[in-house]
Design an enzyme around this catalytic site. Structure first.
Site, PDB file in Angstrom:
ATOM      1  N   ASN A 154      71.103 -92.824 -61.988  1.00 26.73           N
ATOM      2  CA  ASN A 154      72.074 -92.755 -61.784  1.00 26.73           C
ATOM      3  C   ASN A 154      73.580 -92.290 -62.977  1.00 26.73           C
ATOM      4  O   ASN A 154      74.224 -91.726 -62.690  1.00 26.73           O
ATOM      5  CB  ASN A 154      72.416 -93.947 -60.873  1.00 26.73           C
ATOM      6  CG  ASN A 154      73.163 -95.042 -61.254  1.00 26.73           C
ATOM      7  OD1 ASN A 154      72.278 -95.639 -62.320  1.00 26.73           O
ATOM      8  ND2 ASN A 154      72.900 -96.091 -60.896  1.00 26.73           N
ATOM      9  N   SER A 230      64.775-100.489 -60.932  1.00 23.64           N
ATOM     10  CA  SER A 230      65.053-101.186 -59.594  1.00 23.64           C
ATOM     11  C   SER A 230      64.448-102.683 -59.722  1.00 23.64           C
ATOM     12  O   SER A 230      63.554-102.188 -60.586  1.00 23.64           O
ATOM     13  CB  SER A 230      63.909-101.204 -58.375  1.00 23.64           C
ATOM     14  OG  SER A 230      63.087-100.249 -58.720  1.00 23.64           O
ATOM     15  N   GLU A 251      67.811-105.209 -66.235  1.00 25.79           N
ATOM     16  CA  GLU A 251      68.728-104.752 -66.089  1.00 25.79           C
ATOM     17  C   GLU A 251      68.303-104.327 -64.213  1.00 25.79           C
ATOM     18  O   GLU A 251      68.149-102.992 -64.325  1.00 25.79           O
ATOM     19  CB  GLU A 251      70.227-103.980 -66.232  1.00 25.79           C
ATOM     20  CG  GLU A 251      70.430-103.615 -67.187  1.00 25.79           C
ATOM     21  CD  GLU A 251      71.057-105.411 -67.560  1.00 25.79           C
ATOM     22  OE1 GLU A 251      72.154-105.863 -66.519  1.00 25.79           O
ATOM     23  OE2 GLU A 251      71.575-106.100 -68.868  1.00 25.79           O
ATOM     24  N   CYS A 285      74.393 -99.190 -59.267  1.00 23.00           N
ATOM     25  CA  CYS A 285      74.447-100.125 -58.887  1.00 23.00           C
ATOM     26  C   CYS A 285      75.069-100.900 -58.526  1.00 23.00           C
ATOM     27  O   CYS A 285      74.950-102.686 -58.509  1.00 23.00           O
ATOM     28  CB  CYS A 285      73.166-101.358 -60.336  1.00 23.00           C
ATOM     29  SG  CYS A 285      73.983-100.370 -61.919  1.00 23.00           S
ATOM     30  N   GLU A 465      74.392-105.913 -71.067  1.00 23.49           N
ATOM     31  CA  GLU A 465      74.088-105.047 -72.491  1.00 23.49           C
ATOM     32  C   GLU A 465      75.180-104.529 -72.379  1.00 23.49           C
ATOM     33  O   GLU A 465      76.433-105.255 -71.640  1.00 23.49           O
ATOM     34  CB  GLU A 465      73.566-103.963 -71.185  1.00 23.49           C
ATOM     35  CG  GLU A 465      72.328-103.733 -70.708  1.00 23.49           C
ATOM     36  CD  GLU A 465      71.118-102.930 -70.456  1.00 23.49           C
ATOM     37  OE1 GLU A 465      71.755-102.082 -69.805  1.00 23.49           O
ATOM     38  OE2 GLU A 465      70.972-102.378 -71.787  1.00 23.49           O
TER      39      GLU A 465
END
Ligand code: NAD
Length: 496
Positions: A154, A230, A251, A285, A465
């Site tokens: 994404n 995911s 993540e 996300c 991150e």
């Protein structure tokens, strides 16, 4: 039809096919007839070669002074800037999101390059006191070693940049596997680093799907896995790393909420809700998949939100004026549609959307209409599980505390937002929402690279991150003591 272009892996500074010779196709999600190219379907033997190359490059790379490593990253950032438009166009063809957003994706990689390059002259440790005389104490960062990076589709350039740049400045060498839906953006990113002067073997690219990712996770000589994707897959990655005591940063997904208080600037809140729920076709996300609106303004908000969402222009992301592109692939479109069916069966009211967008010009793409549910019980699956598409739930609430409870009543904890003019509500939201990110008077989406990014609960495993915190993923701390007393001094031992 023109012959499909074949792309390669990048291992040890050479562009090579997968050993087994297999490839997989990559198509434009706005027009599945358009083949972007064929990419190597890498097996464990390719991962092995990549690990070998990364191991070979590590002894030299770790000793290159961090400011020099930073200069290569800076050069990569400048090259990304120079090629921003062409990279964004290519990314829209490959991933589907509209040009304005893919420009933003490349920009985020540029921002991260500039930020991480500067870290080359910081990478701060601590100097501190010692409990003993004539003893000096400090802490320093060390690279971890060969690291495996696995990324989703994404943010085809931004997410790799969040991992690759900090990992490189810390002195690690890398095996990078991008998502199988966006291999070309990743390849272009690696080409930029090659052009910027990254030594051979420091960054190795292996294309492929889940089995290639698994080979990386399971490789005994990879010391660190940094994974974004995911929850389902993250759990598998975490399990294996737990068993083998491999360092691991995860993540994962979100079920992000926006709260709109009665005293909010309604227009601003509506603008934020439309952008948060339907930007990137809901495939972020941090996408706003739940909107809690206070009683008293609910009907007005609902009416206006539906009207604005209906006006969203859907189509190929390269066309001027288009605001929402397709979903990434057919499987994802089916998944989104399945959730819509589940929502209807659960008794929620479908206000708009819930259909493939198939009008003229869209027949060959994976388009889906903006979808809004009301009458949603927060326990329903559509209000609990990540859908990752243009679907959002509108729920009314009475008291701020009720909204807070519902916001927190999910297994995820990535992003959140509150629209209110009241500073007390804002401060309470900041304090009480269980999430890694809280926006006040802004939508749930839109990260900045110099701040920690990540989530609580099932969204992650405690790492962040971006920002300085990314360095904690990609480096090991060492405490150093220098005793210049010339005698044996014993910490914590009483002197007789
Ligand atoms: P995914 O989990 O299906 O795939 C992610 C990556 O893992 C891909 O490269 C894939 O090939 C690889 N993979 C798949 N199975 C694997 C296995 N068994 N072992 C090792 N690797 C494997 O996710 P996706 O569909 O690509 O991305 C969407 C998900 O990513 C959403 O859940 C979204 O919320 C999440 N995401 C999270 C963040 C964040 O920072 N928290 C950012 C972006 C996306």
């Amino acid at each position: 039809m023109a012959r499909a272009q074949k792309y390669l892996n990048y291992i040890g500074g050479r562009w090579v096919p997968a050993k087994g010779g297999k490839t997989f196709p990559n198509v434009n999600p706005a027009d599945k007839k358009e083949l972007i190219g064929l990419f190597p379907e890498s097996g464990p033997e390719d991962v092995d070669r990549a690990v070998e190359a990364a191991e070979g490059a590590f002894p030299e790379w770790r000793l290159i002074p961090p400011p020099r490593r930073g200069e290569i990253i800076l050069e990569a950032g400048l090259l990304l800037k120079e090629h921003k438009e062409e990279l964004a166009r290519l990314m829209t063809r490959e991933m589907g999101k509209v040009l304005r957003e893919t420009r933003g994706d490349v920009q985020e990689a540029i921002d991260m390059a500039l930020y991480a390059a500067g870290e080359g002259r910081r990478l701060f440790g601590q100097t501190t006191t010692s409990e003993l005389q004539n003893k000096f104490a400090m802490s320093i960062r060390m690279p971890v070693g060969v690291s495996g990076l696995i990324t989703p589709w994404n943010f085809p350039m931004a997410i790799p940049s969040w991992k690759i740049f900090p990992a490189l400045v810390c002195g690690n060498t890398l095996v990078f596997k991008p998502a199988e839906d966006t291999p070309l953006s990743a390849l272009k990113f690696v080409e930029i680093l090659e052009k910027a002067g990254l030594p051979k073997g420091v960054l190795n690219l292996v294309h492929g799907g889940p089995s290639t990712g698994e080979a990386i996770v399971r490789h005994p000589r990879i010391r660190l896995i940094s994974f974004t994707g995911s929850c389902e897959v993250g759990r598998l990655v975490g399990e294996h790393c737990g068993k083998t005591l491999k360092r691991c940063s995860l993540e994962m997904g979100g079920k992000n909420a926006q709260i709109v208080m009665k005293d909010a600037d309604l227009d601003l809140a509506l603008e934020g809700a439309v952008w948060g729920a339907f930007g990137t076709t809901g495939q972020r996300c941090t996408a706003t998949s739940r909107i809690f609106v206070q009683e008293g303004i609910f009907s007005k908000f609902k009416r206006e939100f539906i009207a604005r969402s209906r006006r969203i222009k859907i189509g190929g992301g390269l066309k001027k004026g288009i605001e929402m592109g397709p979903l990434i692939n057919e499987v994802q479109r089916e998944r989104v549609h399945d959730y819509v069916e589940i929502g209807k069966k659960e008794g929620a009211k479908l206000e708009i959307g819930g259909r493939f967008a198939r009008w003229k010009g869209l027949e060959r793409g994976f388009f889906y209409e903006p979808t809004i549910f009301t009458g949603v019980n927060p326990k329903m699956r559509i209000a609990q599980e990540e859908i990752f598409g243009p679907v959002t739930c509108l729920v009314s609430f009475k008291r701020f505390e009720d909204a807070l409870r519902m916001v927190n009543d999910v297994s995820y904890g990535l992003s959140s937002s509150l629209y209110s003019r009241d500073v007390n509500s804002a401060m309470n939201a900041i304090r009480d929402i269980e999430a890694g990110i809280t926006y006040v008077n802004g939508p749930t989406i839109g990260a900045e690279v110099h701040l920690p990014f990540g989530g609580v609960k099932n969204t992650g495993n405690g790492h962040r991150e971006a920002g300085e915190t990314a360095l904690d993923i990609f480096s090991e701390w060492k405490s150093v003591f220098i005793d210049y007393s010339g005698k044996l001094q014993k910490a914590q031992i009483d002197v007789d």
